[in-house]
Design an enzyme around this catalytic site. Structure first.
Site, PDB file in Angstrom:
ATOM      1  N   TYR A 100       0.833  -1.215   0.000  1.00 15.39           N
ATOM      2  CA  TYR A 100       0.000   0.000   0.000  1.00 15.39           C
ATOM      3  C   TYR A 100       0.860   1.255   0.000  1.00 15.39           C
ATOM      4  O   TYR A 100       0.443   2.307  -0.471  1.00 15.39           O
ATOM      5  CB  TYR A 100      -0.977   0.003   1.184  1.00 15.39           C
ATOM      6  CG  TYR A 100      -2.164  -0.898   0.914  1.00 15.39           C
ATOM      7  CD1 TYR A 100      -3.264  -0.438   0.204  1.00 15.39           C
ATOM      8  CD2 TYR A 100      -2.163  -2.222   1.330  1.00 15.39           C
ATOM      9  CE1 TYR A 100      -4.333  -1.266  -0.085  1.00 15.39           C
ATOM     10  CE2 TYR A 100      -3.226  -3.063   1.060  1.00 15.39           C
ATOM     11  CZ  TYR A 100      -4.312  -2.576   0.346  1.00 15.39           C
ATOM     12  OH  TYR A 100      -5.361  -3.399   0.056  1.00 15.39           O
ATOM     13  N   GLU A 142      -8.055  -7.625   4.609  1.00 19.51           N
ATOM     14  CA  GLU A 142      -7.228  -8.657   3.958  1.00 19.51           C
ATOM     15  C   GLU A 142      -6.482  -9.491   4.990  1.00 19.51           C
ATOM     16  O   GLU A 142      -6.382 -10.723   4.858  1.00 19.51           O
ATOM     17  CB  GLU A 142      -6.277  -7.983   2.953  1.00 19.51           C
ATOM     18  CG  GLU A 142      -7.050  -7.472   1.735  1.00 19.51           C
ATOM     19  CD  GLU A 142      -6.400  -6.325   0.981  1.00 19.51           C
ATOM     20  OE1 GLU A 142      -5.172  -6.137   1.112  1.00 19.51           O
ATOM     21  OE2 GLU A 142      -7.124  -5.621   0.256  1.00 19.51           O
ATOM     22  N   ARG A 209      -4.663 -15.151 -13.051  1.00 22.85           N
ATOM     23  CA  ARG A 209      -6.045 -15.070 -13.564  1.00 22.85           C
ATOM     24  C   ARG A 209      -6.954 -15.799 -12.579  1.00 22.85           C
ATOM     25  O   ARG A 209      -6.570 -16.828 -12.022  1.00 22.85           O
ATOM     26  CB  ARG A 209      -6.198 -15.743 -14.930  1.00 22.85           C
ATOM     27  CG  ARG A 209      -5.481 -15.082 -16.077  1.00 22.85           C
ATOM     28  CD  ARG A 209      -6.076 -13.729 -16.477  1.00 22.85           C
ATOM     29  NE  ARG A 209      -5.394 -13.167 -17.631  1.00 22.85           N
ATOM     30  CZ  ARG A 209      -4.274 -12.442 -17.579  1.00 22.85           C
ATOM     31  NH1 ARG A 209      -3.699 -12.176 -16.419  1.00 22.85           N
ATOM     32  NH2 ARG A 209      -3.727 -11.983 -18.689  1.00 22.85           N
ATOM     33  N   GLY A 280     -20.097 -18.122 -17.653  1.00 24.11           N
ATOM     34  CA  GLY A 280     -20.647 -17.625 -16.387  1.00 24.11           C
ATOM     35  C   GLY A 280     -21.446 -18.691 -15.659  1.00 24.11           C
ATOM     36  O   GLY A 280     -21.911 -18.496 -14.541  1.00 24.11           O
ATOM     37  N   THR A 282     -20.125 -21.294 -14.466  1.00 25.30           N
ATOM     38  CA  THR A 282     -19.283 -22.011 -13.493  1.00 25.30           C
ATOM     39  C   THR A 282     -19.718 -21.823 -12.030  1.00 25.30           C
ATOM     40  O   THR A 282     -19.813 -22.818 -11.304  1.00 25.30           O
ATOM     41  CB  THR A 282     -17.779 -21.680 -13.666  1.00 25.30           C
ATOM     42  OG1 THR A 282     -17.624 -20.260 -13.681  1.00 25.30           O
ATOM     43  CG2 THR A 282     -17.212 -22.270 -14.947  1.00 25.30           C
ATOM     44  N   PHE A 395     -16.635 -11.419 -14.308  1.00 22.54           N
ATOM     45  CA  PHE A 395     -15.372 -12.068 -14.671  1.00 22.54           C
ATOM     46  C   PHE A 395     -14.364 -11.032 -15.170  1.00 22.54           C
ATOM     47  O   PHE A 395     -13.875 -11.099 -16.294  1.00 22.54           O
ATOM     48  CB  PHE A 395     -15.612 -13.138 -15.743  1.00 22.54           C
ATOM     49  CG  PHE A 395     -16.162 -14.438 -15.196  1.00 22.54           C
ATOM     50  CD1 PHE A 395     -16.439 -14.591 -13.851  1.00 22.54           C
ATOM     51  CD2 PHE A 395     -16.388 -15.514 -16.042  1.00 22.54           C
ATOM     52  CE1 PHE A 395     -16.939 -15.795 -13.342  1.00 22.54           C
ATOM     53  CE2 PHE A 395     -16.883 -16.715 -15.545  1.00 22.54           C
ATOM     54  CZ  PHE A 395     -17.160 -16.853 -14.196  1.00 22.54           C
TER      55      PHE A 395
END
Ligand SMILES: Cc1cc2nc3c(=O)[nH]c(=O)nc-3n(C[C@H](O)[C@H](O)[C@H](O)COP(=O)(O)OP(=O)(O)OC[C@H]3O[C@@H](n4cnc5c(N)ncnc54)[C@H](O)[C@@H]3O)c2cc1C
Ligand code: HEM
Length: 407
Positions: A100, A142, A209, A280, A282, A395
């Protein structure tokens, strides 16, 4: 509620939010090349295609502006869903709290360089405060996700072996079944979540990905289902989907993240509607299998759009799963009418949800191209389904979250 921003900065942000918002895409488009020149290692962390088409710059810009607006306007939409989505995406990519500082330094410098003299020391200080408030909230969310996932952010990848490959749509869609190399159990995911595959390229670089887990949680394996992104006259072939199709035989080792994603099936007893187009499907395959195992009594409506019956991925496995459940109504729309389409009782043309019976308390999950989801969402809203019962997965960088009602 009291703003997190100091009173002095609130004044400045209120006065400058308009000009910053107007220039934010310019600022973030300037920011990325600046940061990559200083830190070329980060080119392996960011999706090069999203950089090329500019979508990541738009997503970053929109999120910073939306965050600033809700700091000064108590009536602005909650930022929480956006924060959640970004935190999950960052964790899937192994983003670390110390990064950051790098982003902050280059973003603030880019603001100065794009807006020039308008950025007085007071303006710079106020926007720096906005950035760090957002960065701290993201880093905290996070840290929590890394801890829950049992992952050290310095080592976000685990090696998985391709244990099995299945052709779903010959030449176009494959399923890879992945087993951890260390033989330990796989992390359990919520149906609808995705992993990041950090693919190794032949030049020694890497590219991450995301791929949705296309089955319910299993103890020893997980699976992803990948559509080959073909090139067109104007656009290059997809880098990683083609690599995974052409150069990933059984036995290949892939680096994979923990499951992430804030869109997953709820635990209520309400009917579920799964709306998808193309690959889409999935998340819908995972949700259906998960419900078949955990809540087979929950009524499900499947609505899927595709080019043709032959290009509809996972149709047969989902039909078999549906047959094991108490109540599943399936509807397909194919652009191409043929024998297989008629055998499935499919509609011809684009999806039209106005013809489907939808219970008032339905929970809807959608995935497909943005224009497709906008249309589906509008039809469902018109039929009285509340907006907060409609969840969707994109996606790619989410350019919709801040303003789903935009045309
Ligand atoms: C949460 C999430 C879940 C996902 N789940 C799935 C899933 O289950 N199955 C699945 O198949 N995919 C899924 N995806 C999509 C997947 O992550 C990849 O985006 C997809 O496989 C394409 O990657 P690629 O490397 O093949 O294509 P890329 O190389 O990333 O290219 C993507 C697009 O950008 C275009 N492009 C690239 N460079 C340029 C340029 N210079 N100029 C113009 N256009 C350009 C390409 O032509 C292509 O159309 C998911 C994405 C997300 C974010
Ligand atoms: C306050 C600071 C930050 C904000 C507001 C922010 C915002 C965003 C947003 C909105 C997205 C898109 C999420 C989506 O898929 O919809 C995103 C993705 C991403 N972020 Fe951040 N981010 C910040 C800091 C960082 C840092 C420090 C890094 C690491 C260097 C980073 C790396 C990434 C990467 C690699 C992606 C995915 C890019 C892609 O797939 O195209 N971000 N971020």
């Amino acid at each position: 509620m009291q703003s997190l921003l100091s009173p002095a900065s609130q004044e400045v942000v209120r006065a400058t939010a308009g000009v910053v918002a107007e220039n934010m895409v310019k600022i973030t488009s300037h920011f990325y090349p600046r940061m990559f020149a200083d830190r070329p290692d980060l080119l392996n962390v960011f999706n090069r295609a999203d950089q090329a088409v500019g979508e990541q710059a738009q997503a970053l810009a929109a999120s910073v502006v939306a965050y600033a607006v809700q700091l000064i306007d108590p009536d602005a939409p909650s930022f929480e869903p956006v924060l959640d989505r970004i935190a999950h995406k960052h964790v899937s990519l192994g983003i670390r709290a110390e990064q950051y500082t790098i982003v902050g330094r280059h973003l603030m410098a880019a603001i100065g360089e794009v807006l020039g003299d308008a950025v007085t020391p007071e303006v710079a200080a106020a926007w720096d405060e906005v950035y760090w408030l957002l960065a701290m909230q993201l880093a905290a969310a996070e840290a929590r996700l890394y801890a829950l996932g049992g992952v050290d952010p310095a080592q976000p990848w685990r090696d998985y072996r391709v244990a099995e490959r299945r052709d779903e749509v010959p030449g176009e869609v494959i399923t890879l079944v992945l087993a951890p190399v260390d033989g330990q159990p796989v992390p359990q995911h919520r149906a609808g979540q995705y992993v990041t595959i950090n693919a190794a390229l032949s030049d020694g670089s890497t590219q991450p990905r995301q791929y949705t887990l296309s089955g319910a949680a299993r103890p020893d394996t997980m699976q992803v289902t990948i559509r080959r992104v073909r090139g067109t006259a104007d656009t290059p072939a997809g880098m990683i989907s083609n690599l995974l199709h052409d150069d990933t035989p059984v036995g290949t080792i892939l680096q994979v993240s923990i499951p992430c994603g804030d869109v997953y099936v709820d635990d209520s007893d309400s009917p579920v509607m799964l709306v998808s187009a193309g690959v889409g499907v999935t998340p819908m395959a995972a949700i259906l299998e998960d419900l078949a195992q955990r809540a087979p009594h929950r009524p499900v409506i499947l609505a899927h759009a595709d080019r043709s019956a032959a290009s509809h991925p996972l149709h047969d496995s989902m039909s078999a799963t549906a047959a094991s459940m108490d109540s599943v109504a399936a509807h397909c729309w194919y652009e191409q009418a043929d024998e297989s389409a008629s055998a499935r009782g499919a509609h011809t043309g684009f999806m039209d949800l106005s013809v489907v019976e939808v219970p008032a308390d339905v929970r809807v999950y959608m995935c497909g191209p943005l224009p497709f989801m906008r249309e589906a969402r509008r039809t469902l809203l018109d039929r009285g389904i509340p907006a907060d019962h409609i969840r969707y997965e994109v996606f790619g960088p989410d350019l919709w979250a801040q303003n789903p009602d935009a045309a």
